[in-house]
Scaffold this active site. Structure first.
Site, mmCIF file in Angstrom:
data_model
loop_
_atom_site.group_PDB
_atom_site.id
_atom_site.type_symbol
_atom_site.label_atom_id
_atom_site.label_comp_id
_atom_site.label_asym_id
_atom_site.label_seq_id
_atom_site.Cartn_x
_atom_site.Cartn_y
_atom_site.Cartn_z
ATOM 1 N N THR A 132 -45.054 27.349 -19.117
ATOM 2 C CA THR A 132 -45.114 28.797 -19.287
ATOM 3 C C THR A 132 -45.387 29.112 -20.762
ATOM 4 O O THR A 132 -45.091 28.314 -21.644
ATOM 5 C CB THR A 132 -43.814 29.482 -18.840
ATOM 6 O OG1 THR A 132 -42.729 29.035 -19.668
ATOM 7 C CG2 THR A 132 -43.514 29.164 -17.373
ATOM 8 N N GLY A 149 -50.253 28.670 -29.228
ATOM 9 C CA GLY A 149 -49.110 28.105 -29.902
ATOM 10 C C GLY A 149 -48.606 26.802 -29.303
ATOM 11 O O GLY A 149 -49.386 25.913 -28.953
ATOM 12 N N ASP A 175 -49.566 32.127 -18.469
ATOM 13 C CA ASP A 175 -49.411 33.021 -19.601
ATOM 14 C C ASP A 175 -49.792 34.430 -19.172
ATOM 15 O O ASP A 175 -50.550 34.613 -18.212
ATOM 16 C CB ASP A 175 -50.300 32.571 -20.770
ATOM 17 C CG ASP A 175 -49.812 33.101 -22.110
ATOM 18 O OD1 ASP A 175 -49.215 32.314 -22.868
ATOM 19 O OD2 ASP A 175 -50.023 34.291 -22.406
ATOM 20 N N SER A 208 -34.759 27.273 -29.849
ATOM 21 C CA SER A 208 -35.112 27.661 -31.210
ATOM 22 C C SER A 208 -33.971 27.286 -32.139
ATOM 23 O O SER A 208 -32.810 27.188 -31.705
ATOM 24 C CB SER A 208 -35.344 29.181 -31.278
ATOM 25 O OG SER A 208 -35.388 29.645 -32.608
ATOM 26 N N TYR A 219 -32.652 37.741 -28.972
ATOM 27 C CA TYR A 219 -33.412 36.493 -29.068
ATOM 28 C C TYR A 219 -32.477 35.319 -29.298
ATOM 29 O O TYR A 219 -32.562 34.289 -28.607
ATOM 30 C CB TYR A 219 -34.428 36.589 -30.206
ATOM 31 C CG TYR A 219 -35.260 35.335 -30.388
ATOM 32 C CD1 TYR A 219 -36.425 35.145 -29.650
ATOM 33 C CD2 TYR A 219 -34.882 34.347 -31.293
ATOM 34 C CE1 TYR A 219 -37.188 33.998 -29.811
ATOM 35 C CE2 TYR A 219 -35.631 33.203 -31.455
ATOM 36 C CZ TYR A 219 -36.787 33.029 -30.720
ATOM 37 O OH TYR A 219 -37.541 31.881 -30.882
ATOM 38 N N SER A 263 -30.448 34.552 -26.192
ATOM 39 C CA SER A 263 -31.249 33.949 -25.127
ATOM 40 C C SER A 263 -31.543 32.483 -25.414
ATOM 41 O O SER A 263 -31.503 31.645 -24.514
ATOM 42 C CB SER A 263 -32.557 34.723 -24.943
ATOM 43 O OG SER A 263 -33.414 34.587 -26.066
ATOM 44 N N ILE A 313 -42.454 27.803 -37.062
ATOM 45 C CA ILE A 313 -43.694 27.152 -36.643
ATOM 46 C C ILE A 313 -44.845 28.146 -36.776
ATOM 47 O O ILE A 313 -44.677 29.347 -36.527
ATOM 48 C CB ILE A 313 -43.603 26.652 -35.181
ATOM 49 C CG1 ILE A 313 -42.355 25.771 -34.984
ATOM 50 C CG2 ILE A 313 -44.863 25.881 -34.796
ATOM 51 C CD1 ILE A 313 -42.328 24.489 -35.779
ATOM 52 N N ALA A 314 -46.006 27.653 -37.128
ATOM 53 C CA ALA A 314 -47.190 28.508 -37.294
ATOM 54 C C ALA A 314 -47.769 28.864 -35.928
ATOM 55 O O ALA A 314 -48.700 28.234 -35.435
ATOM 56 C CB ALA A 314 -48.239 27.806 -38.147
#
Length: 251
Positions: A10, A15, A35, A143, A158, A161, A191-192
């Site tokens: 997903t 990215g 997506d 994250s 965020y 979660s 992260i970019a």
């Protein structure tokens, strides 16, 4: 000759998700890339051979999303063996997320659903076939904001979660481990990615100065950890978190 394994990813349009799709397909696996951004999926489809990739434009927040994804994978290749829950949102307003005092229930529920509940529902839908087959991999993209304090303006929903996703990972690891299924998480730092870019270049530059390796990460570096967790070499890694953050957070 054994049938190639099937991976559902997903948030695969760009990215980390797109990088994982490239790595899995390059290794000979089949990927259903999901997506909400159809243009991004089309771009990904132009890079990967059609025999290895199926794209599905879908809003993961829809009530029937898990069923639709499972059915799409089944139609093309049969049961899914590997699930990468990567979709996530971190809404910003003028580059900043809502803080705890401004958080609305609508915003809270939307973020929690996309980042956490949708992963649980996909697991519920795809795990029975993995259990029946006696093999499976669940890889959840959390994250560093779910592990420790966040250095970026991501907000309470965020962080909650992403922390919840780690708890879900551990539960699946305990419950399904006896059936040949492992569940692990990766916890990227800065992260970019398009999501990371929503906070602006100045935030990324400031973050890079504080990372021991002196830079922010790339999607492919996170994807490398994801694809490793799906291999037989990772068969005794279960309920773990791989921190991909350049040394910004260490246990």
């Amino acid at each position: 000759m054994a049938q190639p394994k099937t991976v559902v990813i997903t948030g695969a349009g760009s990215g980390i998700g797109a990088a994982a799709a490239r790595r899995f397909t390059a290794s000979g696996l089949n990927v259903l890339a999901c997506d909400i951004d159809n243009a991004a999926l089309s771009k990904l489809g132009a890079e990967i051979p059609a025999e290895r990739l199926e794209t599905l434009c879908i809003d993961i927040a829809q009530d029937n999303a898990a069923d639709t994804i499972a059915q799409a994978s089944q139609r093309r290749w049969g049961p899914t063996q590997i699930l990468v829950n990567n979709a996530g949102i971190a809404p910003k307003y003028n580059g900043v997320a809502l803080n705890i005092l401004d958080m609305t229930m609508d915003e809270w529920n939307r973020i929690l659903y996309v980042n956490l509940t949708s992963s649980m529902r996909l697991c519920q839908r795809l795990l029975p076939a993995m259990k029946e087959a006696g093999w499976g991999r669940i890889i959840n993209v959390s994250s560093s904001g779910g592990r420790t304090r966040s250095l970026g303006p991501v907000g309470p929903a965020y962080m909650a979660s992403k922390a919840g996703l780690l708890g879900l990972t551990r539960h699946i690891a305990i419950e399904l481990g006896p059936f040949g299924i492992t569940a692990n998480a990766v916890a990227p730092g800065r992260i970019a990615t398009p999501l990371g870019a929503t906070t602006g270049a100045a935030v990324a530059e400031d973050y890079a100065k504080r990372v021991p390796v002196g830079r922010i990460g790339t999607p492919d570096e996170v994807a490398a950890a994801i694809t490793f967790l799906a291999t037989e070499d990772a068969s005794f890694i279960n309920g773990s978190v791989i921190d991909v953050n350049g040394g910004m957070f260490m246990l």
